[in-house]
Design an enzyme around this catalytic site. Sequence first.
Site, PDB file in Angstrom:
ATOM      1  CG  HIS A 159      -1.569  -5.229  -4.842  1.00  0.00           C
ATOM      2  ND1 HIS A 159      -0.366  -5.626  -5.295  1.00  0.00           N
ATOM      3  CD2 HIS A 159      -2.558  -5.774  -5.504  1.00  0.00           C
ATOM      4  CE1 HIS A 159      -0.545  -6.660  -5.778  1.00  0.00           C
ATOM      5  NE2 HIS A 159      -1.932  -6.672  -5.805  1.00  0.00           N
ATOM      6  CG  ASP A 197       2.381  -4.240  -4.215  1.00  0.00           C
ATOM      7  OD1 ASP A 197       1.828  -3.744  -3.103  1.00  0.00           O
ATOM      8  OD2 ASP A 197       2.002  -4.562  -5.087  1.00  0.00           O
ATOM      9  CB  SER A 275      -1.298 -10.247  -5.773  1.00  0.00           C
ATOM     10  OG  SER A 275      -1.545  -9.826  -7.087  1.00  0.00           O
TER      11      SER A 275
END
Length: 429
Positions: A159, A197, A275
């Site tokens: 993402h 992801d 992230s």
Amino acid sequence: MKLLLSKILTAHGRNSLLRIAAAAAAGSGLLYASSHSKCPTRLSVSIHLPLTNQVKLPCPAFPSSDHGLTGTLPWFSFRSSPFPSDDVNNAISPDTGASAKPCSGGCLGRDTIANAAARVGPAVVNLSVPQGFFGIPVGKNIGSGTIIDKDGTILTCAHVVVDFQGPRSPSTGKVAVTLQDGRMFEGTVTNADIHSDIAIVKINSKAPLPTAKLGSSSRLRPGDWVLSVGCPLSLQNTVTAGIVSCVDRKSSDLGLGGLRREYLQTDCAINAGNSGGPLVNIDGEVVGVNIMKALGADGVSFSVPIDSVTKIIAQFRKSGRVVRPWLGLKMVDLNEMVIAQLKERDPTFPNVGKGVLVVTVTPGSPADRAGILPGDVVVEFDGKPVESISEIIEIMGDHIGVPMMVVVKRAKDRVVTLTATPDESCPDI
């Protein structure tokens, strides 16, 4: 070598037992002596030769009283090093007891967190991806990544580098990569898997690149110390520490639909920009990829276990994407307590110690075509006994279109052998 400390204790009155106690800690010692004996008493302190250079024994003062002798001994003066000499550790006498043995394997010292961060830090990078809406620039997406190979392979989150409006198109996307030492590169997204992801970005460098070592997430336990390293809010080289809260948090526990996934839950502080960054154990090894946090809550963060990530990377290298077999089953792991409850409700429930209970079967799925029914308990899969869903997934691997034998137990202990041929799950994503 022995250093001898002597003090003649003389007192008046009736004879009594001599009591002496000595202790040393954090650079100071305490001596307590009480005696009414006319006999001289000597207190000796033995220090092994390799340690004498690290020990200072300044001459102490002994304030006297009618009841005894007390005094504070500033015996030990030392400076600590993050990497103690092997000679010093080996010189510790074996008769000093287990408490005096040098710390090894899992001990948490004053430099443990800093050393772990130092090992992985140079390999942690900042990622920046321009964002647009119908070709109009609207900002940039910021995240973190970890260099895991000297060829410039960077592990990160999908993402961070993938536009979810077009799952296939981002494979040619460009990413701005900044290393801890200030070097900047243009990276290319080579692989991305939206379900897990996980993504791979590649950079080319003529100079050597720092790399991080991958560890094993299966060895983690709740309560183990871990670090989160990344670039939250574009603040590069940020390190936070915490503990593992749960080693197998299921995606269903988080209200996430789709394929079954498991995460590591920690209380490390992560924010926007973390992230894709690494979750690190106290040995400086990557044990997870930070992926998300719970909104409106502090200390509830999640990472993809590195053991799952290594399998995904292997499939990237083998076929360029992640191949997932699909049977069309919703299942539940059984244990003794669940089995006891099920047998209370239905006395005909099969007599099993463990297994995997089939809850629902998707109509028209490979499992439906094979004849698997709700209420079946899977006890063998492809010739191997199984006790959990993860074992079934492990056995299937990336085998698509390969017939597999499934042994199930049904009511009244009826055993049925079936053959299921998995299809590929969502091949276009």
